[in-house]
Design an enzyme around this catalytic site. Structure first.
Site, PDB file in Angstrom:
ATOM      1  CG  PHE A 140      -1.915   1.147   1.166  1.00 36.87           C
ATOM      2  CD1 PHE A 140      -3.093   1.029   0.438  1.00 36.87           C
ATOM      3  CD2 PHE A 140      -1.655   2.352   1.805  1.00 36.87           C
ATOM      4  CE1 PHE A 140      -3.996   2.078   0.361  1.00 36.87           C
ATOM      5  CE2 PHE A 140      -2.554   3.413   1.733  1.00 36.87           C
ATOM      6  CZ  PHE A 140      -3.726   3.266   1.007  1.00 36.87           C
ATOM      7  CG  ASP A 225       5.646   3.595   1.884  1.00 38.20           C
ATOM      8  OD1 ASP A 225       5.652   4.149   2.997  1.00 38.20           O
ATOM      9  OD2 ASP A 225       4.638   3.544   1.146  1.00 38.20           O
ATOM     10  CE  LYS A 254      -0.108   4.962   8.035  1.00 37.62           C
ATOM     11  NZ  LYS A 254      -1.557   5.186   7.933  1.00 37.62           N
TER      12      LYS A 254
END
Ligand code: PLP
Length: 401
Positions: A140, A225, A254
């Site tokens: 993702f 990532d 995040k």
């Protein structure tokens, strides 16, 4: 359910786009690992805003940094120097071991979008004809068109065709498949160290090492990532650091500002140099409030040694989940790194289990029909894990009877 919540639910259902299946709770306050709903009930948070509040809710250092800066200056754009932006970039570069440069954005998808653009620009100058990005199935990387194209989940992509071209997907941990995919048309390999959204699937050490070797041999960028794995969630500042690999590009988001929106694209000096004046930009990215928050968050994560706690509590949680699995027969697999933990259930009751846990005061995320994901704030200790395990055990036993 309170009256205010009823009104909020009504407005949400009539005025917001219906892209989320929200759970039936409204949180109004948080402190550390605890959340409180509109009626004052207390919950233990094992989601932390999908891994975005690593310090815990309402950390005083972040509150103080934001309050100070917001009362002084909020926004002037990237056309001017401001306080905290360059300092934050230096903090990030230091945590990554030096020799890199930072572009500040507003989200994980934006950081990855920037990484894809950077890889294409870098390749256009050094490897004409190379533009493809190889990423993993079940990965993702975001919801923009390019990051969705990089995301290895066909179910999320189908409705949005045609997606940008130039994305190839290979099974995670299959070195031969990666070897076969990295040809002269490839500019970059983009990987998560632990696939989060895809179900908490860790990349193996051999795979990460092989990916780095293949990238070096074929002059391809290794892009990691770290949107979900970064900011000490798995122990080290960034998850890849435990594997001794040195990516050319790292993306972060995040928890970087402990719950406020931020993204960072970080690249080795020689790669970052591919971006020239005007190649990339953002109105809000790198604003002084968010950068003040991120500097305070990183400082607190380090000074409170929360990476070490993530390792300790993560191990304790995985051991406990395995024990619950043995006792109930309801858990077939437990996995993860640090406080990024997942387990597969033997029957497709993950949504029901998460709902029952919520009713009993434990906030837990489910992925698909049979995976539970645990991403508590890194302040999580043995007592909170014990409460979760006892509640989960009850829930799973109840489901079986
Ligand atoms: N990359 C990874 C690994 C993620 O887990 C996520 C979000 O869950 C993203 C990218 C996208 O980040 P954002 O939702 O901030 O755009």
């Amino acid at each position: 359910m309170g009256e205010l919540f009823d009104v909020v639910r009504w407005h949400d259902s009539t005025c917001t786009m219906q892209t989320y299946a929200r759970k039936p709770v409204m949180f109004v306050r948080g402190e550390g690992m605890r959340l409180y709903d509109d009626e004052g009930s207390e919950y233990l948070d094992f989601v932390s805003g999908i891994g975005a509040v690593n310090l815990g809710h309402a950390h005083p250092a972040v509150t103080e940094a934001v309050t100070q800066q917001i009362s002084k200056l909020v926004h002037v754009s990237n056309l001017y120097y401001v306080e905290h932006r360059a300092e934050l970039a230096c903090d990030i570069v230091r945590l990554l071991g030096g020799g890199m440069r930072v572009f500040l954005a507003n989200s994980g998808a934006e950081a990855n979008e920037g990484a894809i653009k950077l890889a294409r620009k870098w390749a256009s100058e050094t490897k004409p004809g190379a533009f493809r990005v190889v990423s993993a199935l079940q990965s993702f990387h975001g919801r923009t068109l390019a990051t969705l194209a990089a995301t290895g989940q066909p179910g999320k992509q189908e409705a949005f065709a045609p997606l940008p071209e130039g994305f190839v997907h290979v099974p995670l941990n299959d070195i031969a498949a990666l070897d076969g995919a990295v040809d002269e048309t490839v500019a970059a390999v983009l990987l998560e160290v632990v696939q989060g959204e895809g179900g908490v699937w860790p990349a193996s050490a051999e795979y990460l090492t092989a990916a780095e070797r293949l990238c070096r041999e074929r002059d391809v960028l290794l892009m990691i990532d770290e949107v979900q794995t970064g900011c000490f969630r798995t122990g080290p500042a960034f998850a890849h650091q435990a594997f001794g690999i040195a990516p050319d590009v790292v993306t972060i988001a995040k928890s970087l500002a402990n719950g406020l929106p931020i993204g960072a694209l970080v690249a080795a000096e020689k790669v970052a140099a591919a971006f020239s004046l005007g190649d990339h930009g953002s109105t809000f990215g790198g604003g002084p409030v968010i950068c003040a928050a991120a500097r305070a968050a990183l400082a607190a994560l380090e000074s409170e040694a929360l990476g070490a706690n993530a390792v300790r509590s993560g191990e304790y949680l995985r051991e406990g989940l395995s024990a619950v699995g043995e006792a109930t027969g309801a858990i077939t697999d437990v996995r993860g790194l640090g406080l990024m933990v997942g387990c597969s259930l033997s029957t497709p009751i993950a949504a029901e289990a998460a709902a029952a846990l919520l009713e009993r005061g434990c906030v837990v995320n489910h992925i698909g029909a049979d995976i539970l994901r645990f991403l508590p704030p890194l302040v999580c200790g043995a007592a909170e894990v014990d409460t979760l395990l006892a509640t989960l055990s009850d829930v799973l036993e109840g489901a079986a009877s």
